[in-house]
Write a protein that holds these residues in place. Structure first.
Motif, short mmCIF file in Angstrom:
data_model
loop_
_atom_site.label_atom_id
_atom_site.label_comp_id
_atom_site.label_asym_id
_atom_site.label_seq_id
_atom_site.Cartn_x
_atom_site.Cartn_y
_atom_site.Cartn_z
N ALA A 61 3.31 -9.62 -3.59
CA ALA A 61 2.35 -9.84 -2.50
C ALA A 61 1.01 -10.15 -3.15
CB ALA A 61 2.24 -8.62 -1.61
N ASP A 62 0.23 -10.96 -2.47
CA ASP A 62 -1.09 -11.30 -3.01
C ASP A 62 -2.04 -10.12 -2.95
OD1 ASP A 62 -0.87 -14.22 -3.63
OD2 ASP A 62 -0.41 -14.32 -1.48
N LEU A 63 -1.87 -9.30 -1.90
CA LEU A 63 -2.79 -8.18 -1.71
C LEU A 63 -2.20 -7.16 -0.76
CD1 LEU A 63 -4.16 -8.60 1.36
CD2 LEU A 63 -5.31 -10.44 0.16
N MET A 64 -2.85 -6.00 -0.69
CA MET A 64 -2.49 -4.98 0.28
C MET A 64 -3.77 -4.43 0.88
SD MET A 64 -1.53 -1.55 -1.92
CE MET A 64 -1.48 -0.58 -0.41
N LEU A 65 -3.66 -3.89 2.10
CA LEU A 65 -4.84 -3.33 2.75
C LEU A 65 -4.43 -2.37 3.86
CD1 LEU A 65 -6.53 -5.87 5.19
CD2 LEU A 65 -4.15 -5.98 4.52
N GLY A 66 -5.45 -1.66 4.38
CA GLY A 66 -5.24 -0.71 5.47
C GLY A 66 -5.98 0.58 5.19
N LYS A 97 -18.12 9.68 0.31
CA LYS A 97 -18.03 8.54 1.22
C LYS A 97 -17.25 7.45 0.48
CE LYS A 97 -20.44 6.31 4.92
NZ LYS A 97 -21.69 6.23 5.70
N TYR A 98 -16.17 7.00 1.09
CA TYR A 98 -15.25 6.09 0.41
C TYR A 98 -15.50 4.63 0.77
CZ TYR A 98 -12.59 10.26 -0.82
OH TYR A 98 -12.21 11.48 -1.33
N TYR A 99 -15.25 3.78 -0.21
CA TYR A 99 -15.27 2.34 0.02
C TYR A 99 -13.88 1.94 0.52
CZ TYR A 99 -18.94 2.71 -3.61
OH TYR A 99 -20.02 3.06 -4.37
N SER A 100 -13.81 1.31 1.68
CA SER A 100 -12.54 0.77 2.16
C SER A 100 -12.43 -0.65 1.63
CB SER A 100 -12.49 0.77 3.68
OG SER A 100 -11.25 0.24 4.12
N ILE A 101 -11.41 -0.90 0.83
CA ILE A 101 -11.33 -2.17 0.09
C ILE A 101 -9.98 -2.87 0.31
CG2 ILE A 101 -13.00 -1.50 -1.66
CD1 ILE A 101 -9.28 -1.30 -2.38
N ILE A 102 -9.84 -4.03 -0.30
CA ILE A 102 -8.57 -4.75 -0.36
C ILE A 102 -8.10 -4.72 -1.80
CG2 ILE A 102 -7.43 -6.99 -0.07
CD1 ILE A 102 -9.62 -7.69 1.99
N GLY A 103 -6.85 -4.32 -2.01
CA GLY A 103 -6.28 -4.31 -3.35
C GLY A 103 -5.58 -5.62 -3.64
N VAL A 104 -6.03 -6.33 -4.67
CA VAL A 104 -5.51 -7.66 -4.99
C VAL A 104 -4.66 -7.61 -6.25
CG1 VAL A 104 -6.16 -10.06 -5.52
CG2 VAL A 104 -7.58 -8.70 -3.95
N TRP A 105 -3.56 -8.39 -6.25
CA TRP A 105 -2.72 -8.52 -7.43
C TRP A 105 -3.60 -8.87 -8.62
CZ3 TRP A 105 0.10 -13.48 -9.10
CH2 TRP A 105 0.95 -13.21 -10.18
N PRO A 106 -3.57 -8.07 -9.69
CA PRO A 106 -4.53 -8.24 -10.80
C PRO A 106 -4.46 -9.57 -11.53
CG PRO A 106 -2.83 -6.61 -11.34
CD PRO A 106 -2.70 -6.90 -9.89
N GLU A 107 -3.37 -10.32 -11.37
CA GLU A 107 -3.26 -11.61 -12.05
C GLU A 107 -4.00 -12.72 -11.31
OE1 GLU A 107 -1.79 -11.98 -15.03
OE2 GLU A 107 -1.44 -9.81 -14.99
#
Length: 300
Positions: free
Chosen positions: A97-102, A225-235
């Motif tokens: 997958a290119d990325l994950m989020l939620g 306080k957390y940063y809500s981010i998008i996790g991207v495939w590192p490549e």
């Protein structure tokens, strides 16, 4: 015929033609953002609302809809991959997958697994309570009962709050909320995004949640306080850079506030970063400043 004037017009037209050709060549050679499947953005998500969901062929939710808007700007079509959270991590880590989020929170450990974007919004510990109550500090909890779900990370800290009468543990968030509505609990600590979405749909409960005032030296977990981010495939550094560029625009244009407000999360505290930017010197420059929504975003 004025030869000089005619010649000048020809030269001017020629230059205009060359400019058009140059622009056409530039746009023709511009490549779309690289993804696993060209032209598509493969997204891993678990479908927990209000963060992510899939309805009528569209990715929805606070995180899902915002990503869909960014993908559209990048000319990419969403390819949804709904799965359990652990599966989403592995799928993205392995480049399936290119990325994950939620409502994915930034942690230092995750920087070794993903490229993590700039924040979409922020989330922190909130206190669910009756609208007649406005408790926001640890000191104000003296003599009160507080509830949460078994296994929730802050439980050990909750039990050490001075003067707390009782910490009650429940199997589900629904059970906790029912007891707050019924008056059997004074306060509850739950997932703030899930609670805010539930409150939007149930105004008759007469509840609200307020952000807890941090005391980081004593209660570090409940004060983060957390940063809500998008996790991207590192490549895929190209996609990572493109998403960050679009997120900067989203903050300035109030796009994230607009999308979040649709799901009941339009209050300004969702868009105010931590007092100290703990990403600085880890996966951001030491002097990096987290984005904050401009005041125009909250003017009615």
């Amino acid at each position: 015929m004025n030869v000089k004037r005619y010649t000048a017009r020809l030269i001017k037209s020629a230059w205009a033609g060359l400019a058009i050709v140059a622009l056409s060549t530039e746009f023709a050679s511009a490549e779309p953002v690289k993804t696993i499947t060209p032209g598509k953005l493969t997204v891993a998500f678990n479908g927990d609302m209000p963060m992510t969901g899939f309805k009528d062929g569209k990715l929805i939710g606070t995180d899902g809809e915002l990503l869909a808007r960014l993908a559209e700007r990048l000319g990419l079509e969403i390819e949804p991959r709904q799965m359990e959270w652990s599966g989403a991590i592995q799928t993205t880590k392995q480049g399936q997958a290119d990325l994950m989020l939620g409502s994915m929170g930034w942690t230092k450990e995750r920087t070794e697994v993903f490229l993590m974007t700039d924040p979409l919004y922020y989330f922190a510990t909130t206190l669910l309570q009756n609208k007649g109550s406005n408790i926001t500090t640890f000191a104000a909890m003296d003599g009160l009962t507080i509830g949460t779900v078994t296994g929730f990370t802050p439980i050990p800290e909750m039990k050490t709050i001075p003067g707390i009468k009782e910490v009650k543990l429940y199997d589900t968030s629904d059970a906790v909320i029912r007891d707050v509505v019924a008056g059997r609990l004074d306060l509850a600590v739950l997932d703030p995004t899930l609670v805010e979405y539930a409150l939007l749909q149930n105004p008759d409960w007469g509840l609200h949640q307020l952000p807890l005032t941090p005391e980081s030296d004593i209660f570090p977990i409940m004060s983060t306080k957390y940063y809500s981010i998008i996790g991207v495939w590192p490549e895929n550094k190209d996609l990572y850079a493109a998403l960050n560029a679009e997120l900067l625009k989203a903050w300035d244009e109030c796009l994230n506030v607009e999308v979040m407000a649709k799901y009941g999360l339009g209050a300004d505290f969702w868009f105010m970063g931590p007092t100290s930017d703990y990403r600085g010197g880890v996966d951001r420059p030491a002097n990096w400043k987290s984005p904050t929504s401009p005041e125009k975003c909250f003017k009615k």
